[in-house]
Design a protein around this motif. Structure first.
Motif: not given
Length: 272
Positions: A84, A86, A89, A185, A189
């Protein structure tokens, strides 16, 4: 729902649906709505839970509510695997939240046939994009747009995702890979953003349907709670299995599975 036995049977069907949906959610970051909406529409129609002209809306609303749980399970697994991003995000989540909230109110006002066709056309375009985009990887070297533009783009994707009852991965994954984000990824996400889309989209559907359906009949707005329970009872546990599979399956295989799934679901919605 006429009998308790019918209700139990409906929950069992939804639990079986949830087991497959959870795995696909973890594997592809799609939240499962592309599978849930057409199949749940058939289930709700078979058990005469809703009038035929409101079945798709009910399936979409229930799909979004289930994605809230499925995407949470999937996102936790992707976070543990470091998939993920971040740093991106928060900006993406801001956009999808706004779009989903607006769309949750709007979709309930549209004719059922319009929502059905929007669903079918959208997923065909998504499938074509994934099928024709090659092997992925960040080989196109496109730079990520500004944070403001990224928020605008994700507002649009979040709104369309909520309108057709999907978690957002079907739109966010192609968008992020277009801007050179690694496939794994992008899927991670999308799983995290699916939580936001499901939450704000569900708020819209629950609010807009509260005047038409009663909690005593098993509804929270347009969300049918027995079906929601059945789906979530299994999808929560199978989503991490799908997320784990992304670590071993090649990217090209993931994209082919993704595209094939979209074509099948679009065809089902059209012929039904």
């Amino acid at each position: 729902m006429k009998r308790v036995s019918d209700l139990i049977q409906l929950i069992i069907y939804c639990a079986l649906l949830g087991s497959g949906v959870g795995f696909l959610a973890g594997l592809l970051g799609i939240g499962g709505g592309l599978v849930i909406v057409p199949i749940l529409s058939i289930i709700l129609l078979h058990f005469e839970v809703l009038p035929s002209d409101q079945v798709v809306i009910g399936a979409i609303a229930t799909s979004l509510a289930s994605i809230l749980f499925t995407s949470t399970s999937s996102a936790i697994a992707h976070h543990k695997n470091g998939n993920v991003p971040w740093e991106l995000a928060p900006w993406i989540m801001t956009g999808v939240a706004l779009g989903a909230l607006i769309s949750g109110f709007m979709a309930a006002l549209l004719p059922e046939q319009v929502v059905r066709m929007v669903f079918a056309v959208s997923v065909v375009l998504m499938g074509l994009k994934m099928m024709l985009s090659g092997k992925n990887q960040a080989s196109n070297d496109r730079n990520m747009p500004s944070r403001a533009l990224l928020t605008v783009l994700t507002t649009i994707t979040g709104g369309l995702s909520a309108m057709i009852g999907i978690g957002g991965g079907a739109l966010l994954v192609p968008l992020l890979t277009f801007f050179s984000v690694d496939m794994k990824k992008a899927i991670g996400c999308a799983s995290a953003c699916g939580i936001v889309i499901a939450l704000f989209g569900s708020i819209g559907y629950v609010t807009s349907g509260s005047s038409q359906f009663a909690l005593s009949d098993g509804f929270a707005g347009f969300v049918y709670l027995p079906a929601l329970f059945g789906i979530v009872s299994t999808s929560w546990f199978t989503a991490p299995l799908g997320a784990k599979a992304t670590q071993t399956l090649p990217v090209a295989t993931i994209k082919k599975i993704f595209a094939a799934l979209l074509f099948v679901m679009a065809a089902n919605m059209v012929v039904s």
